[in-house]
Write an enzyme that holds these catalytic residues in place. Structure first.
Site, PDB file in Angstrom:
ATOM      1  N   ASN A  10     -16.085 -19.404 -34.774  1.00 14.40           N
ATOM      2  CA  ASN A  10     -16.691 -20.310 -33.798  1.00 14.40           C
ATOM      3  C   ASN A  10     -15.922 -20.176 -32.496  1.00 14.40           C
ATOM      4  O   ASN A  10     -14.788 -20.634 -32.388  1.00 14.40           O
ATOM      5  CB  ASN A  10     -16.635 -21.749 -34.335  1.00 14.40           C
ATOM      6  CG  ASN A  10     -17.183 -22.760 -33.341  1.00 14.40           C
ATOM      7  OD1 ASN A  10     -17.816 -22.405 -32.353  1.00 14.40           O
ATOM      8  ND2 ASN A  10     -16.937 -24.034 -33.616  1.00 14.40           N
ATOM      9  N   LYS A  12     -16.572 -21.516 -29.641  1.00 17.50           N
ATOM     10  CA  LYS A  12     -16.594 -22.750 -28.840  1.00 17.50           C
ATOM     11  C   LYS A  12     -16.867 -22.420 -27.364  1.00 17.50           C
ATOM     12  O   LYS A  12     -17.624 -21.498 -27.069  1.00 17.50           O
ATOM     13  CB  LYS A  12     -15.303 -23.537 -29.054  1.00 17.50           C
ATOM     14  CG  LYS A  12     -15.032 -23.814 -30.548  1.00 17.50           C
ATOM     15  CD  LYS A  12     -13.918 -24.778 -30.794  1.00 17.50           C
ATOM     16  CE  LYS A  12     -13.723 -24.955 -32.294  1.00 17.50           C
ATOM     17  NZ  LYS A  12     -12.685 -25.966 -32.602  1.00 17.50           N
ATOM     18  N   HIS A  96     -20.702 -29.993 -36.399  1.00 16.18           N
ATOM     19  CA  HIS A  96     -19.268 -29.774 -36.196  1.00 16.18           C
ATOM     20  C   HIS A  96     -18.621 -31.076 -35.740  1.00 16.18           C
ATOM     21  O   HIS A  96     -19.238 -31.888 -35.040  1.00 16.18           O
ATOM     22  CB  HIS A  96     -19.052 -28.670 -35.156  1.00 16.18           C
ATOM     23  CG  HIS A  96     -17.643 -28.197 -35.075  1.00 16.18           C
ATOM     24  ND1 HIS A  96     -16.672 -28.872 -34.373  1.00 16.18           N
ATOM     25  CD2 HIS A  96     -17.025 -27.102 -35.612  1.00 16.18           C
ATOM     26  CE1 HIS A  96     -15.528 -28.227 -34.476  1.00 16.18           C
ATOM     27  NE2 HIS A  96     -15.711 -27.154 -35.222  1.00 16.18           N
ATOM     28  N   GLU A  98     -16.612 -31.766 -33.489  1.00 17.98           N
ATOM     29  CA  GLU A  98     -16.614 -31.979 -32.039  1.00 17.98           C
ATOM     30  C   GLU A  98     -17.961 -32.515 -31.575  1.00 17.98           C
ATOM     31  O   GLU A  98     -18.025 -33.315 -30.639  1.00 17.98           O
ATOM     32  CB  GLU A  98     -16.248 -30.677 -31.325  1.00 17.98           C
ATOM     33  CG  GLU A  98     -14.780 -30.304 -31.533  1.00 17.98           C
ATOM     34  CD  GLU A  98     -14.463 -28.843 -31.330  1.00 17.98           C
ATOM     35  OE1 GLU A  98     -13.310 -28.467 -31.598  1.00 17.98           O
ATOM     36  OE2 GLU A  98     -15.361 -28.079 -30.921  1.00 17.98           O
ATOM     37  N   GLU A 168     -14.261 -29.132 -42.884  1.00 21.51           N
ATOM     38  CA  GLU A 168     -13.224 -29.081 -41.857  1.00 21.51           C
ATOM     39  C   GLU A 168     -12.544 -30.441 -41.741  1.00 21.51           C
ATOM     40  O   GLU A 168     -13.105 -31.358 -41.136  1.00 21.51           O
ATOM     41  CB  GLU A 168     -13.841 -28.716 -40.501  1.00 21.51           C
ATOM     42  CG  GLU A 168     -14.439 -27.331 -40.432  1.00 21.51           C
ATOM     43  CD  GLU A 168     -14.701 -26.922 -38.995  1.00 21.51           C
ATOM     44  OE1 GLU A 168     -14.175 -25.892 -38.576  1.00 21.51           O
ATOM     45  OE2 GLU A 168     -15.411 -27.642 -38.293  1.00 21.51           O
ATOM     46  N   GLY A 174      -7.578 -27.267 -34.729  1.00 18.54           N
ATOM     47  CA  GLY A 174      -6.876 -27.016 -33.488  1.00 18.54           C
ATOM     48  C   GLY A 174      -5.523 -27.683 -33.372  1.00 18.54           C
ATOM     49  O   GLY A 174      -4.925 -27.711 -32.300  1.00 18.54           O
ATOM     50  N   SER A 214      -7.541 -24.731 -38.630  1.00 17.15           N
ATOM     51  CA  SER A 214      -6.338 -23.921 -38.385  1.00 17.15           C
ATOM     52  C   SER A 214      -6.171 -22.803 -39.408  1.00 17.15           C
ATOM     53  O   SER A 214      -5.074 -22.560 -39.918  1.00 17.15           O
ATOM     54  CB  SER A 214      -5.094 -24.813 -38.337  1.00 17.15           C
ATOM     55  OG  SER A 214      -5.163 -25.710 -37.244  1.00 17.15           O
TER      56      SER A 214
END
Length: 251
Positions: A10, A12, A96, A98, A168, A174, A214
């Site tokens: 991904n 992003k 996702h 985010e 996730e 991240g 990660s």
């Protein structure tokens, strides 16, 4: 049942069109000898068409970072499943963390996106995951079960067999933190058990469950050795050809 591993990158909101095309070429080279696993990359929308053309003769799938729940209409800023298919996208990422956290996407909206993707013969990469507060409160499994049931509402077992789940843990995206291999396997096993209850054992055994959070060259081998981890959804490490190439070529 044997599930073919999937390594997905991904990208992003990173990389220009030229940078994306160059990275796509390098990913294709790193993946060209692999027939026992699948590879997907999801560039920014501006680079999707160029990357799809670059990868046309390769064995790398092209993903998108979202998909609209309608095929056309007055939906400013959205991109329909038909538009994505038109340029060669096969795997939209949906739900996702985010999108859930920064853009307030609800389970109901995510469910509409998943349904639209399936209806248009795309393979949804459906993301679920808990926050650090939810994990520390002991609510990981209840949160995941709710996200699964609400996000896959109205999906039948035949459709479910074609979905990819990406687990996730939000606290590991991240941050440099990664769930231990034991934590990841335990959670993946719970997800598969929940899918078995929602659909049936056959469907649950055919669904690939990816780990994201990660994922790096130095932890991918241990993660991929777990029984219920069928691949990885990679963020930062997917932006460098060397690191993603190592992840794609996990042992």
């Amino acid at each position: 049942m044997s599930r073919k591993p999937l390594i997905a990158g991904n990208w992003k909101m990173h990389l220009t069109i030229a940078e994306s095309v160059e990275l796509a070429r390098l990913v294709a080279t790193a993946s060209e000898q692999l027939d026992d696993r699948e590879v997907m990359i999801a560039p920014a929308y501006t680079a999707l068409d160029a990357v799809a053309k670059t990868l046309k003769e390769s064995n790398v799938h092209v993903g998108s970072q979202n998909v609209a729940y309608e095929t056309e209409g007055a939906f400013t800023g959205e991109i329909s499943p038909l538009m994505l298919k038109d340029i060669g996208v096969t795997m939209p990422i949906i739900g996702h963390s985010e999108r859930r956290q920064l853009f307030n996407e609800s389970d109901a909206l995510i469910n509409k996106r998943v349904t639209a993707a399936l209806k248009n013969d795309l393979i949804p990469v459906f993301c679920i995951g808990e926050t650090i507060e939810e994990r520390e409160a002991g609510n990981t499994f209840s949160v995941l079960e709710s996200q699964l049931k609400n996000g896959l509402a109205g999906i039948n077992k035949e459709q479910a067999a074609g979905i990819v789940i990406a687990y996730e843990p939000v606290w590991a995206i991240g941050t440099g933190k990664t769930a231990s291999t034991e934590q990841a396997q335990e959670t993946h096993a719970f997800i598969r058990s929940s899918l078995s209850e929602m659909f049936d054992t056959s469907a649950a055994e055919s669904i690939r469950i990816l780990y994201g959070g990660s994922v790096k060259p130095d932890n991918v081998d241990a993660l991929m050795a777990q029984n219920d981890i069928d691949g990885a959804l990679v963020g930062g490490a997917a932006l460098k050809a060397e690191s993603f190439g190592r992840i794609v070529n996990f042992q």
